[in-house]
Design a protein around this motif. Sequence first.
Motif, short mmCIF file in Angstrom:
data_model
loop_
_atom_site.label_atom_id
_atom_site.label_comp_id
_atom_site.label_asym_id
_atom_site.label_seq_id
_atom_site.Cartn_x
_atom_site.Cartn_y
_atom_site.Cartn_z
N SER A 1 -5.82 5.78 -8.30
CA SER A 1 -6.83 6.09 -7.29
C SER A 1 -6.22 6.48 -5.95
O SER A 1 -6.92 7.02 -5.08
CB SER A 1 -7.77 4.89 -7.10
N ARG A 2 -4.92 6.23 -5.76
CA ARG A 2 -4.25 6.56 -4.50
C ARG A 2 -3.12 7.58 -4.70
O ARG A 2 -2.41 7.91 -3.76
CB ARG A 2 -3.64 5.30 -3.86
N ARG B 1 0.83 4.31 -3.41
CA ARG B 1 0.68 5.76 -3.41
C ARG B 1 1.43 6.40 -4.56
O ARG B 1 1.15 7.53 -4.96
CB ARG B 1 1.20 6.35 -2.09
N LEU C 1 0.81 -1.21 0.00
CA LEU C 1 0.00 0.00 0.00
C LEU C 1 0.85 1.27 0.00
O LEU C 1 0.46 2.29 -0.57
CB LEU C 1 -0.93 0.00 1.22
#
Length: 302
Positions: A50-51, A45, A41
């Motif tokens: 979407s991140r 980024r 995760l």
Amino acid sequence: MPIDVERALSAEPVSTRITWGHKDVQLYHLGLGAGVPATDLRELRYTLESRLHVLPSFATVAGGGMGVVGALSAPGIDVDLAAVLHGGQRVETHRPVPVGGSATQTSSVAAVYDKGKAAVIVLRSEAADEDGPLWTSEAQMFVKGEGGFGGDRGPSSGSGTPERAPDREVRRSVREDQALLYRLSGDWNPLHADPDFAALAGFDRPILHGLCSYGMVLKAVVDTVLGGDVTRVRSYSTRFAGIVFPGETLRVRMWTESDGGNGGDGGGDPKGAGGAGRVLLSVTAVERDDAPVLTDAVVAHS
């Protein structure tokens, strides 16, 4: 004399319109080695739209990355590009860089310094959109053989790093194909891809872009000291002290200082990691007996 200092400094700035989108940001991050492990995760980024957030060093490639270097064609500047080395880089962000957008980029010669056997040309590029200033980027271009004209020597080099042990130390591997991927963000110099061209320049194989090392180190600081928050970066400056070959490993040593000047605690979480301060950096190539790569490197943060 190839450099007419008065003419260069008085020349009108050159403005261009630049645009970028999430693909440009993702490609840039991948060129810095982001995305490993692919499902982490913290890495998403940098790689998943979407991140996505944007490392401030993206300013050096936004719109193709030619804004600052293009100022070398300014009036009064007539130098052999083969004699030009990228000596240093600084990026200051005025607010977070958006994932996509357009801006007007204005480039000019900010200073010309006389270093004796060489000249240093400071090229400044400022980007602003309809909401105001985004970033200011400065490149110090070292031009061999163009000094000795009696000009200002310019500011002295930075203060280096503390004598104490670093508060953090990390290693970052440079993939064998990393220069091939990074150059897709706009720096097509064959020195970073073509073995024959690299040999003509005196290297036994292509070298990594200095600005790729620059971005890799900023990512390491953001991930290690700033909790992954790119918006905390206020400015990032460095001097390019040596080359990197694809396949090598960067050793990144970090010393943290709060705005009050206190250092880190020498281990664990650095003091001031949650507040404003600076991270002083030393970057070396592990496989070549820690040959210097970046020196006088500082990340200022909120």
